[in-house]
Design an enzyme around this catalytic site. Structure first.
Site, PDB file in Angstrom:
ATOM      1  N   ASP A 101      -3.793 -25.399 -17.280  1.00  0.00           N
ATOM      2  CA  ASP A 101      -2.542 -24.784 -16.812  1.00  0.00           C
ATOM      3  C   ASP A 101      -2.722 -23.341 -16.359  1.00  0.00           C
ATOM      4  O   ASP A 101      -1.789 -22.738 -15.848  1.00  0.00           O
ATOM      5  CB  ASP A 101      -1.453 -24.890 -17.896  1.00  0.00           C
ATOM      6  CG  ASP A 101      -1.762 -24.027 -19.106  1.00  0.00           C
ATOM      7  OD1 ASP A 101      -2.860 -23.452 -19.174  1.00  0.00           O
ATOM      8  OD2 ASP A 101      -0.909 -23.911 -20.006  1.00  0.00           O
ATOM      9  N   GLY A 102      -3.925 -22.776 -16.556  1.00  0.00           N
ATOM     10  CA  GLY A 102      -4.198 -21.423 -16.065  1.00  0.00           C
ATOM     11  C   GLY A 102      -4.308 -20.349 -17.138  1.00  0.00           C
ATOM     12  O   GLY A 102      -4.634 -19.201 -16.843  1.00  0.00           O
ATOM     13  N   ASP A 135     -10.101  14.323   0.893  1.00  0.00           N
ATOM     14  CA  ASP A 135      -8.951  15.233   0.822  1.00  0.00           C
ATOM     15  C   ASP A 135      -9.209  16.291  -0.237  1.00  0.00           C
ATOM     16  O   ASP A 135     -10.173  16.202  -1.000  1.00  0.00           O
ATOM     17  CB  ASP A 135      -7.651  14.461   0.537  1.00  0.00           C
ATOM     18  CG  ASP A 135      -7.782  13.579  -0.699  1.00  0.00           C
ATOM     19  OD1 ASP A 135      -8.146  14.108  -1.771  1.00  0.00           O
ATOM     20  OD2 ASP A 135      -7.533  12.367  -0.591  1.00  0.00           O
ATOM     21  N   ARG A 179      -4.283   4.102  -9.456  1.00  0.00           N
ATOM     22  CA  ARG A 179      -3.668   4.896  -8.377  1.00  0.00           C
ATOM     23  C   ARG A 179      -2.144   5.003  -8.495  1.00  0.00           C
ATOM     24  O   ARG A 179      -1.529   5.863  -7.892  1.00  0.00           O
ATOM     25  CB  ARG A 179      -4.064   4.315  -7.012  1.00  0.00           C
ATOM     26  CG  ARG A 179      -5.494   4.686  -6.624  1.00  0.00           C
ATOM     27  CD  ARG A 179      -6.014   3.802  -5.527  1.00  0.00           C
ATOM     28  NE  ARG A 179      -6.148   2.419  -5.999  1.00  0.00           N
ATOM     29  CZ  ARG A 179      -6.482   1.391  -5.223  1.00  0.00           C
ATOM     30  NH1 ARG A 179      -6.708   1.590  -3.946  1.00  0.00           N
ATOM     31  NH2 ARG A 179      -6.599   0.181  -5.730  1.00  0.00           N
ATOM     32  N   GLN A 180      -1.541   4.081  -9.263  1.00  0.00           N
ATOM     33  CA  GLN A 180      -0.086   4.203  -9.490  1.00  0.00           C
ATOM     34  C   GLN A 180       0.099   5.079 -10.719  1.00  0.00           C
ATOM     35  O   GLN A 180       0.384   4.611 -11.813  1.00  0.00           O
ATOM     36  CB  GLN A 180       0.534   2.813  -9.660  1.00  0.00           C
ATOM     37  CG  GLN A 180       2.074   2.807  -9.738  1.00  0.00           C
ATOM     38  CD  GLN A 180       2.765   3.225  -8.456  1.00  0.00           C
ATOM     39  OE1 GLN A 180       2.265   2.990  -7.361  1.00  0.00           O
ATOM     40  NE2 GLN A 180       3.913   3.884  -8.585  1.00  0.00           N
ATOM     41  N   SER A 238     -11.137   0.999  -0.204  1.00  0.00           N
ATOM     42  CA  SER A 238     -10.325  -0.208  -0.227  1.00  0.00           C
ATOM     43  C   SER A 238     -10.329  -0.842   1.176  1.00  0.00           C
ATOM     44  O   SER A 238     -11.130  -1.716   1.459  1.00  0.00           O
ATOM     45  CB  SER A 238      -8.914   0.142  -0.702  1.00  0.00           C
ATOM     46  OG  SER A 238      -8.112  -1.004  -0.761  1.00  0.00           O
ATOM     47  N   THR A 239      -9.495  -0.368   2.064  1.00  0.00           N
ATOM     48  CA  THR A 239      -9.545  -0.880   3.447  1.00  0.00           C
ATOM     49  C   THR A 239     -10.670  -0.196   4.227  1.00  0.00           C
ATOM     50  O   THR A 239     -11.144  -0.735   5.216  1.00  0.00           O
ATOM     51  CB  THR A 239      -8.228  -0.620   4.193  1.00  0.00           C
ATOM     52  OG1 THR A 239      -8.039   0.784   4.303  1.00  0.00           O
ATOM     53  CG2 THR A 239      -7.059  -1.245   3.461  1.00  0.00           C
ATOM     54  N   GLY A 240     -11.073   1.006   3.803  1.00  0.00           N
ATOM     55  CA  GLY A 240     -12.128   1.747   4.489  1.00  0.00           C
ATOM     56  C   GLY A 240     -11.649   2.485   5.731  1.00  0.00           C
ATOM     57  O   GLY A 240     -12.447   3.077   6.455  1.00  0.00           O
ATOM     58  N   LYS A 260      -6.728  16.439   7.870  1.00  0.00           N
ATOM     59  CA  LYS A 260      -6.180  15.610   8.941  1.00  0.00           C
ATOM     60  C   LYS A 260      -5.189  16.447   9.741  1.00  0.00           C
ATOM     61  O   LYS A 260      -4.280  17.044   9.171  1.00  0.00           O
ATOM     62  CB  LYS A 260      -5.430  14.425   8.310  1.00  0.00           C
ATOM     63  CG  LYS A 260      -5.836  13.062   8.855  1.00  0.00           C
ATOM     64  CD  LYS A 260      -5.011  11.953   8.221  1.00  0.00           C
ATOM     65  CE  LYS A 260      -5.853  10.728   7.986  1.00  0.00           C
ATOM     66  NZ  LYS A 260      -5.144   9.623   7.358  1.00  0.00           N
TER      67      LYS A 260
END
Lengths: 313, 313
Positions: free
Chosen positions: B53-54, B184, B112-113, B238-240, B207
């Protein structure tokens, strides 16, 4: 008994009478909305997303400062994600100043790992209950938990709402004087409660293995199924194997009809097909988890709402 | 500073000198074994399965009674499952009588949160850290956490191990006098630490958006990239996207070569291809999470082991 539990967290100054927020999280199956309607409370849905890397994001979109908040989150699959989201929401609601936090988990995962069956095992349900408490829940309401005694791991007020009432009510107009069967002796109180509501007798199933042929027989301990309408009741149907075997043999032994009723229809793989193939006329479950196609769903929300109103009444 | 933290949980009677169990859970990426070897401790792998069931099942296959136990569990994807498994294991180890529990989460999810960016948001990392503590962890060791100050949410001893040391050591023989760049200003201490080990100068990227053309420029605040070997360092890729944009512009502005280095290579979707396409010569990460093909992996285990031995020394 409810009274005893309530005094632990409530005092007379708590409930202003008509202010309550029912906050639905990410796995409610509609129970949150029904509870809010029954209680005439504000219904709020949490703001939620999953980041590209897989982390959940939770935001409470209304002020909960000084409010009584009921958080509704079932913990069906993916259990761990739904659990973590529940913890995030509880802590946020607490941080944001809620006066009381009542957590409703219609289906509470990990309840079957309630002791060390082997040395060294985690007692998973203990960890889950302690984490919910630690995050900030004052009160926890669950539905038809596997073993009620585990709720003592939650050090606040914890209440187990029976699903048998909702299930028995559904069957009232459908069957007359049924034989209500529990799959084992430990589950007998469920069959008893169901039978008392619907008006029928009850028994539990006993498994025996023929010493010569090795055949497994599943039969009621004392009452014959011959000519009877049988309802087999359980807390969880997972693979459905036990239920299917019991149904098949009841029909072979002359039962007129067999129904299956459970609180939590987890239904792993082809569980539903297995039950139908065993000759079960109808499978009935509650809405603590989403039920697969073909299974009749009855709502436990009114019973949860009643419990909440008794808590705050 | 380490000394100050240590006295909170350790007294002189704690560590018998040579008895310690390093328990690897379900997401270690090999770090558990390396730590055990470095510490000459027993290496034990948790017994684990996932029910149909997980739900996860956790069993500690050795006696931990009266032992110092180091639990290693990274919390990469599926983060929530790995987190719940960590909580189950901590509580079990505690229940089973461990003398001290040190939890090592090389990659700690939800870091990060770390504040309410908008009203009503869950401060997810707070909940995660409190849950780990509540389950029974005395000490928590993480690697290159996004913002170190969040560790105060863990009320036991919490230590952040820098990943910059392992990364800088790798680059020592590879590049000479590089310009080390942080994405940054907040990440500047990482670049500083890296630069001090390798011997180079450092800066952070700024930036700016051209008011007329709208073009986004990403450039070091004060130091020119012209003719330089550039290493851009970060905690997480993460996304890079940020890293790729910075690398592309550094090369356009005359950088000789650009390298990317990070602690945690989460690499969502086609992040690696994005970095290579931007002209980055080599992408280097640590083994806090499994790295995708093409990314060079360096181990943080020796640095974690050193931290543990200092704790118990």
């Amino acid at each position: 008994m409810l009274e005893d539990k309530v005094v632990k967290v409530l005092d007379t100054s708590y409930y202003p009478g008509n202010i309550m927020i029912v906050l639905g999280l990410t796995a409610t199956n509609g129970v949150d909305k029904e509870i809010a309607e029954a209680l005439k409370a504000s219904h709020v849905v949490v703001e939620h997303k999953v980041f590209p890397d897989g982390e959940s994001y939770i935001r409470i979109p209304v002020s909960v400062d000084n409010e009584h908040v009921v958080i509704v989150q079932s913990t069906y699959k993916p259990q761990d994600k739904h659990l973590v989201e529940l913890l995030l929401a509880i802590e946020a609601v607490k941080d944001l100043g809620a006066k009381t936090i009542t957590v409703v988990t219609p289906y509470l995962a990990y309840a079957r790992q309630d002791k060390r069956f082997r040395t060294g095992e985690a007692i998973s349900i203990k960890t889950i209950l302690r984490s919910i408490r630690c995050a900030g829940a004052d009160t926890l309401i669950v539905v038809e938990i596997h073993k009620e005694h585990v709720l003592t791991y939650f050090t606040g007020t914890a209440i187990n709402v029976s699903a048998m009432d909702a299930l028995a009510e559904y069957f009232k107009d459908k069957v007359e004087n049924p034989l209500v069967l529990a799959p084992d002796t430990g589950a007998l109180p469920r069959a008893k409660r169901f039978a008392e509501i619907i008006g029928g007798d009850y028994d539990y199933l006993e498994k025996t293995r023929d010493r010569i042929t090795g055949e497994v027989k599943v039969r009621p301990k004392t009452i014959s199924v011959k000519g009877r309408v049988v309802v087999i009741v359980d807390d969880i149907i997972s693979t459905g194997k036990t239920m299917a075997l019991a149904a098949k043999q009841a029909l072979e032994n002359g039962a007129r009809e067999v129904y299956a009723a459970c609180a939590h229809a987890l239904f792993v793989d082809d569980a539903y097909e297995r039950l139908k193939k065993a000759g079960i006329r109808e499978v009935v479950a509650t809405n603590t988890v989403p039920v697969p196609k073909g299974v009749v769903s009855v709502s436990v929300a009114p019973y949860i709402a009643k419990t909440i109103s008794e808590l705050y009444g």
